[in-house]
Structures are given as C-alpha cells and as structure tokens.
Scaffold this active site. Sequence first.
Site, PDB file in Angstrom:
ATOM      1  N   THR A  71       5.292   0.037  10.196  1.00 46.33           N
ATOM      2  CA  THR A  71       4.057   0.268   9.429  1.00 46.33           C
ATOM      3  C   THR A  71       3.303  -1.050   9.237  1.00 46.33           C
ATOM      4  O   THR A  71       3.826  -2.127   9.574  1.00 46.33           O
ATOM      5  CB  THR A  71       4.371   0.828   8.021  1.00 46.33           C
ATOM      6  OG1 THR A  71       5.010  -0.215   7.267  1.00 46.33           O
ATOM      7  CG2 THR A  71       5.265   2.054   8.083  1.00 46.33           C
ATOM      8  N   TYR A  95      11.939  -9.536  -2.276  1.00 46.82           N
ATOM      9  CA  TYR A  95      11.818  -8.117  -1.906  1.00 46.82           C
ATOM     10  C   TYR A  95      13.177  -7.437  -2.065  1.00 46.82           C
ATOM     11  O   TYR A  95      13.290  -6.360  -2.670  1.00 46.82           O
ATOM     12  CB  TYR A  95      11.331  -8.010  -0.460  1.00 46.82           C
ATOM     13  CG  TYR A  95      11.227  -6.587   0.051  1.00 46.82           C
ATOM     14  CD1 TYR A  95      10.118  -5.809  -0.252  1.00 46.82           C
ATOM     15  CD2 TYR A  95      12.241  -6.032   0.849  1.00 46.82           C
ATOM     16  CE1 TYR A  95      10.010  -4.499   0.225  1.00 46.82           C
ATOM     17  CE2 TYR A  95      12.145  -4.739   1.324  1.00 46.82           C
ATOM     18  CZ  TYR A  95      11.027  -3.973   1.013  1.00 46.82           C
ATOM     19  OH  TYR A  95      10.930  -2.685   1.471  1.00 46.82           O
ATOM     20  N   ASP A 116      -3.124   2.592  -9.627  1.00 46.06           N
ATOM     21  CA  ASP A 116      -2.406   1.325  -9.497  1.00 46.06           C
ATOM     22  C   ASP A 116      -1.096   1.506 -10.267  1.00 46.06           C
ATOM     23  O   ASP A 116      -1.112   1.691 -11.494  1.00 46.06           O
ATOM     24  CB  ASP A 116      -3.259   0.193 -10.097  1.00 46.06           C
ATOM     25  CG  ASP A 116      -2.553  -1.158 -10.023  1.00 46.06           C
ATOM     26  OD1 ASP A 116      -1.314  -1.195  -9.861  1.00 46.06           O
ATOM     27  OD2 ASP A 116      -3.253  -2.183 -10.144  1.00 46.06           O
ATOM     28  N   VAL A 117       0.016   1.466  -9.557  1.00 50.16           N
ATOM     29  CA  VAL A 117       1.297   1.818 -10.194  1.00 50.16           C
ATOM     30  C   VAL A 117       1.725   0.833 -11.277  1.00 50.16           C
ATOM     31  O   VAL A 117       2.661   1.111 -12.034  1.00 50.16           O
ATOM     32  CB  VAL A 117       2.429   1.980  -9.149  1.00 50.16           C
ATOM     33  CG1 VAL A 117       2.134   3.132  -8.209  1.00 50.16           C
ATOM     34  CG2 VAL A 117       2.691   0.681  -8.382  1.00 50.16           C
ATOM     35  N   ASP A 127      -3.470   5.952  -4.412  1.00 47.87           N
ATOM     36  CA  ASP A 127      -3.300   4.571  -3.917  1.00 47.87           C
ATOM     37  C   ASP A 127      -4.294   3.696  -4.687  1.00 47.87           C
ATOM     38  O   ASP A 127      -4.944   4.163  -5.635  1.00 47.87           O
ATOM     39  CB  ASP A 127      -3.545   4.519  -2.393  1.00 47.87           C
ATOM     40  CG  ASP A 127      -2.803   3.352  -1.722  1.00 47.87           C
ATOM     41  OD1 ASP A 127      -2.978   2.191  -2.165  1.00 47.87           O
ATOM     42  OD2 ASP A 127      -2.048   3.599  -0.770  1.00 47.87           O
ATOM     43  N   ARG A 165      -1.654   4.917   3.409  1.00 48.52           N
ATOM     44  CA  ARG A 165      -1.255   4.629   4.806  1.00 48.52           C
ATOM     45  C   ARG A 165       0.279   4.635   4.896  1.00 48.52           C
ATOM     46  O   ARG A 165       0.967   4.855   3.889  1.00 48.52           O
ATOM     47  CB  ARG A 165      -1.806   3.275   5.253  1.00 48.52           C
ATOM     48  CG  ARG A 165      -1.153   2.099   4.545  1.00 48.52           C
ATOM     49  CD  ARG A 165      -1.652   0.765   5.079  1.00 48.52           C
ATOM     50  NE  ARG A 165      -0.716  -0.305   4.745  1.00 48.52           N
ATOM     51  CZ  ARG A 165      -0.873  -1.578   5.097  1.00 48.52           C
ATOM     52  NH1 ARG A 165      -1.942  -1.946   5.773  1.00 48.52           N
ATOM     53  NH2 ARG A 165       0.038  -2.475   4.778  1.00 48.52           N
ATOM     54  N   VAL A 223      10.657  -0.261   9.387  1.00 40.70           N
ATOM     55  CA  VAL A 223       9.819   0.872   9.803  1.00 40.70           C
ATOM     56  C   VAL A 223       8.487   0.313  10.331  1.00 40.70           C
ATOM     57  O   VAL A 223       7.912  -0.593   9.694  1.00 40.70           O
ATOM     58  CB  VAL A 223       9.530   1.815   8.601  1.00 40.70           C
ATOM     59  CG1 VAL A 223       8.791   3.067   9.065  1.00 40.70           C
ATOM     60  CG2 VAL A 223      10.810   2.180   7.869  1.00 40.70           C
ATOM     61  N   ASN A 245       6.578   5.511  -3.871  1.00 34.75           N
ATOM     62  CA  ASN A 245       6.552   4.917  -2.530  1.00 34.75           C
ATOM     63  C   ASN A 245       5.842   3.565  -2.485  1.00 34.75           C
ATOM     64  O   ASN A 245       6.195   2.714  -1.674  1.00 34.75           O
ATOM     65  CB  ASN A 245       5.854   5.899  -1.568  1.00 34.75           C
ATOM     66  CG  ASN A 245       5.490   5.254  -0.257  1.00 34.75           C
ATOM     67  OD1 ASN A 245       6.344   5.055   0.606  1.00 34.75           O
ATOM     68  ND2 ASN A 245       4.221   4.891  -0.077  1.00 34.75           N
TER      69      ASN A 245
HETATM   70  N1  LIG Z   1       8.048  -0.643   6.373  1.00 35.58           N
HETATM   71  C1  LIG Z   1       9.324  -0.909   6.225  1.00 35.58           C
HETATM   72  O1  LIG Z   1       9.959  -1.559   7.088  1.00 35.58           O
HETATM   73  C2  LIG Z   1      10.073  -0.405   5.026  1.00 35.58           C
HETATM   74  C3  LIG Z   1      11.477  -0.413   5.052  1.00 35.58           C
HETATM   75  C4  LIG Z   1      12.180   0.021   3.930  1.00 35.58           C
HETATM   76  C5  LIG Z   1      11.498   0.453   2.816  1.00 35.58           C
HETATM   77  N2  LIG Z   1      10.142   0.457   2.801  1.00 35.58           N
HETATM   78  C6  LIG Z   1       9.457   0.868   1.582  1.00 35.58           C
HETATM   79  O2  LIG Z   1       8.652   2.003   1.832  1.00 35.58           O
HETATM   80  C7  LIG Z   1       7.518   1.999   0.968  1.00 35.58           C
HETATM   81  C8  LIG Z   1       6.246   2.183   1.774  1.00 35.58           C
HETATM   82  O3  LIG Z   1       6.165   1.142   2.725  1.00 35.58           O
HETATM   83  P1  LIG Z   1       5.163   1.151   3.975  1.00 35.58           P
HETATM   84  O4  LIG Z   1       5.911   0.522   5.081  1.00 35.58           O
HETATM   85  O5  LIG Z   1       4.550   2.461   4.163  1.00 35.58           O
HETATM   86  O6  LIG Z   1       4.097   0.084   3.440  1.00 35.58           O
HETATM   87  P2  LIG Z   1       2.514  -0.040   3.660  1.00 35.58           P
HETATM   88  O7  LIG Z   1       2.191  -1.456   3.359  1.00 35.58           O
HETATM   89  O8  LIG Z   1       2.126   0.510   4.986  1.00 35.58           O
HETATM   90  O9  LIG Z   1       1.923   0.916   2.531  1.00 35.58           O
HETATM   91  C9  LIG Z   1       2.117   0.613   1.172  1.00 35.58           C
HETATM   92  C10 LIG Z   1       1.015   1.269   0.371  1.00 35.58           C
HETATM   93  O10 LIG Z   1       1.235   0.917  -1.008  1.00 35.58           O
HETATM   94  C11 LIG Z   1      -0.038   0.658  -1.574  1.00 35.58           C
HETATM   95  N3  LIG Z   1       0.063  -0.189  -2.771  1.00 35.58           N
HETATM   96  C12 LIG Z   1       0.292  -1.525  -2.839  1.00 35.58           C
HETATM   97  N4  LIG Z   1       0.236  -1.936  -4.116  1.00 35.58           N
HETATM   98  C13 LIG Z   1      -0.038  -0.836  -4.867  1.00 35.58           C
HETATM   99  C14 LIG Z   1      -0.228  -0.613  -6.249  1.00 35.58           C
HETATM  100  N5  LIG Z   1      -0.165  -1.621  -7.141  1.00 35.58           N
HETATM  101  N6  LIG Z   1      -0.461   0.647  -6.677  1.00 35.58           N
HETATM  102  C15 LIG Z   1      -0.547   1.663  -5.786  1.00 35.58           C
HETATM  103  N7  LIG Z   1      -0.384   1.521  -4.461  1.00 35.58           N
HETATM  104  C16 LIG Z   1      -0.141   0.276  -4.011  1.00 35.58           C
HETATM  105  C17 LIG Z   1      -0.843  -0.011  -0.469  1.00 35.58           C
HETATM  106  O11 LIG Z   1      -2.229   0.064  -0.734  1.00 35.58           O
HETATM  107  C18 LIG Z   1      -0.385   0.768   0.750  1.00 35.58           C
HETATM  108  O12 LIG Z   1      -1.239   1.858   1.028  1.00 35.58           O
HETATM  109  C19 LIG Z   1       7.591   0.684   0.182  1.00 35.58           C
HETATM  110  O13 LIG Z   1       8.178   0.900  -1.074  1.00 35.58           O
HETATM  111  C20 LIG Z   1       8.503  -0.174   1.040  1.00 35.58           C
HETATM  112  O14 LIG Z   1       9.155  -1.183   0.294  1.00 35.58           O
HETATM  113  C21 LIG Z   1       9.409   0.050   3.887  1.00 35.58           C
END
Ligand SMILES: NC(=O)c1ccc[n+]([C@@H]2O[C@H](COP(=O)([O-])OP(=O)(O)OC[C@H]3O[C@@H](n4cnc5c(N)ncnc54)[C@H](O)[C@@H]3O)[C@@H](O)[C@H]2O)c1
Length: 277
Positions: free
Chosen positions: A192, A157, A64-65, A45, A24, A190, A92
């Site tokens: 999400t 974080y 799982d990363v 994922d 997602r 962002v 990501n």
């Molecule tokens: N959303 C924001 O505001 C924002 C801002 C800056 C950076 N980011 C970064 O962007 C990246 C993606 O964020 P997003 O907003 O799409 O988040 P999200 O929560 O929508 O998606 C994150 C995804 O990571 C997966 N995930 C969680 N733990 C995991 C694991 N152990 N192994 C594999 N997958 C795993 C989840 O299942 C999920 O599908 C992240 O690294 C986040 O820190 C997000």
Amino acid sequence: MSATGADAPAGSAVRTVLVTGAGRGIGEATARRFADAGYLVGAFDLQPCAWAAGDDRVVTGVLDVTDPAAWEAALEQLTARAGGALNVLVNNAGLLYGMPFVDASYEQDSALVDVNVKGVMYGCRAAFPYLEKASSPVVVNLCSASAIYGQAEMAVYSATKFAVRGITEALDLEWGPKGIRVCSVWPLYVGTGMLEGVNTAGMRNMGVRLTEGDVAGEVSDLAEQTRRPPSGLLGRIRGAVGRAVHRPVGAQATAIYLASQVGPGRIIRLANKRLTS
Ligand SMILES: NC(=O)c1ccc[n+]([C@@H]2O[C@H](COP(=O)([O-])OP(=O)(O)OC[C@H]3O[C@@H](n4cnc5c(N)ncnc54)[C@H](O)[C@@H]3O)[C@@H](O)[C@H]2O)c1
C-alpha cells in the site's frame, strides 16, 4: 463534518461497520468489501473518501482518530441511519515511519503514538455504547507482525503495535462477557501507499507479498465468523483456531507468529536479527 450517503430503511436489520483510514489502502479495500456484503458502511478518514462519492451503501466523512469529539460525531452520524447500533468497528487508520530510530523526530514519535495507539483507544471507548446495542458485535484492530518482536528501523511503529496488541487482549477479556468480540489482524508487509519511500532491511529481506485485499478478506471473515459461528465437528475445530484473539495474515506472518509462540527467546531474537538487519 462533511458526509454523504443514504439512510438505511427504517427498522431494517441492516448491519453497520465503521472503518477508519478508509480513504485508501487496507481501509478502502475493507470498506468496499463490507459494502459488497450488504453492510451500511461508515468510511471515514482525514478527508471524505472520494471513492465512496455517490455510493448509497456508504456514509463517508471526516474522522481524525486522535479527536474524541470527531469519534462521537461520526458514530452518531452513522448509527442514526441504522437504529443506533454498530456491529463492527475496524480500527484501521495508522502511520508508519521506517528509518533508524535516531533519524526520526520527537514530532514523528508523537504522531505515531497519537494515531496508532490513542486512535484505537478512543475508537474503542467511543464505540462501546453502540457496540453494546448491536447483535454479534466485533472490534477488529489493525495490528501487525511487528507486534511479535520489536523490529529494527521500525522501533516506534513496532512499539505502537505492541500497544494495539495489549489493548486488544485486555478488551477481549473485559468485553467478552458482554458479548463483544475484540480481535486483531497481524499482516507483514502489504503493498500500500504506507510503504512508499520505506526501504528497511526487513522489507528487503522478507519482500512485500500481501495485497490490501488479503487483509480485507481476513477482517471481513472475522466479522462474519462472529456473526455465524461455524457448525459441524470440522467447522468447530476450524472455528476454534480461527477464533484466536490475534490472526496473522499470510504464510510468512503465520510462520513467524507460530514460531514465536513455541521457540526459545534467544532463537526468536536471532531469527529477528537475521530478518531485519
Ligand atoms: N501496509 C503494511 O505493510 C501494513 C502491515 C501491517 C499492518 N498495517 C496496518 O494497516 C493499517 C492500514 O495501513 P495501510 O497500509 O492501508 O496504510 P495507508 O497509509 O495506505 O492508509 C492509512 C490511512 O489512514 C489514514 N489516516 C492517517 N492518519 C489518520 C488520522 N489521524 N485519522 C484518520 N485517518 C488517518 C490516512 O489518511 C490513510 O488513508 C495501519 O494501521 C497499518 O499500521 C499495514
């Protein structure tokens, strides 16, 4: 590991990308963008990505990363379908808890460090031999504007994203001479699922102005730029700016990032205090 997806034609010059956390949000948007650009995409994922079912441009499965063995299996599965090489790794997957530091738990601290930091380290380590075999290989790490200055109510974080910044800078230096580009993108907030239930002062003050598509666009631009360096004088100037190790995403993150590069420490602290409290 469960998986779906068709084989790439034998001997084809298909480019491959592995995106973690692709179920997602930013990961899904990024994986879809690479598929539309003709890549063979590994979208991984904690569960296979439902959106990729039946799409023969995408290999999906469980990764799982935090599990090195899962990394090895996913990379082998994806690259076996494209000659053993990985052109692009997008680290990501990430977790966020937005709350006062003392309200979180030891378990939450550990989960953030495991996914956001170890997940990136393990991914880079496991992917290296596959990147080495690829043309124009690039690693794009999802960092964050919270790696510019420690963010109140997002302390752990923010600390994990400082670690991602450090890994990115170090591997850029180590792997650059081997022809592997390592870089990161730095979005601010962002819209999400990650921000569901988050209500920090920083988020209220700065708002949520970016979409997952904005970030996916920058990630794919970094991959394409590595593949096709810009030509012409203007192109080379633009390219040199764009080839920076870290790329802020959006006007707000860019302004904060540039200010942090030139501003005195006390002013930067004061600005962050105003923005996040
Ligand atoms: N959303 C924001 O505001 C924002 C801002 C800056 C950076 N980011 C970064 O962007 C990246 C993606 O964020 P997003 O907003 O799409 O988040 P999200 O929560 O929508 O998606 C994150 C995804 O990571 C997966 N995930 C969680 N733990 C995991 C694991 N152990 N192994 C594999 N997958 C795993 C989840 O299942 C999920 O599908 C992240 O690294 C986040 O820190 C997000």
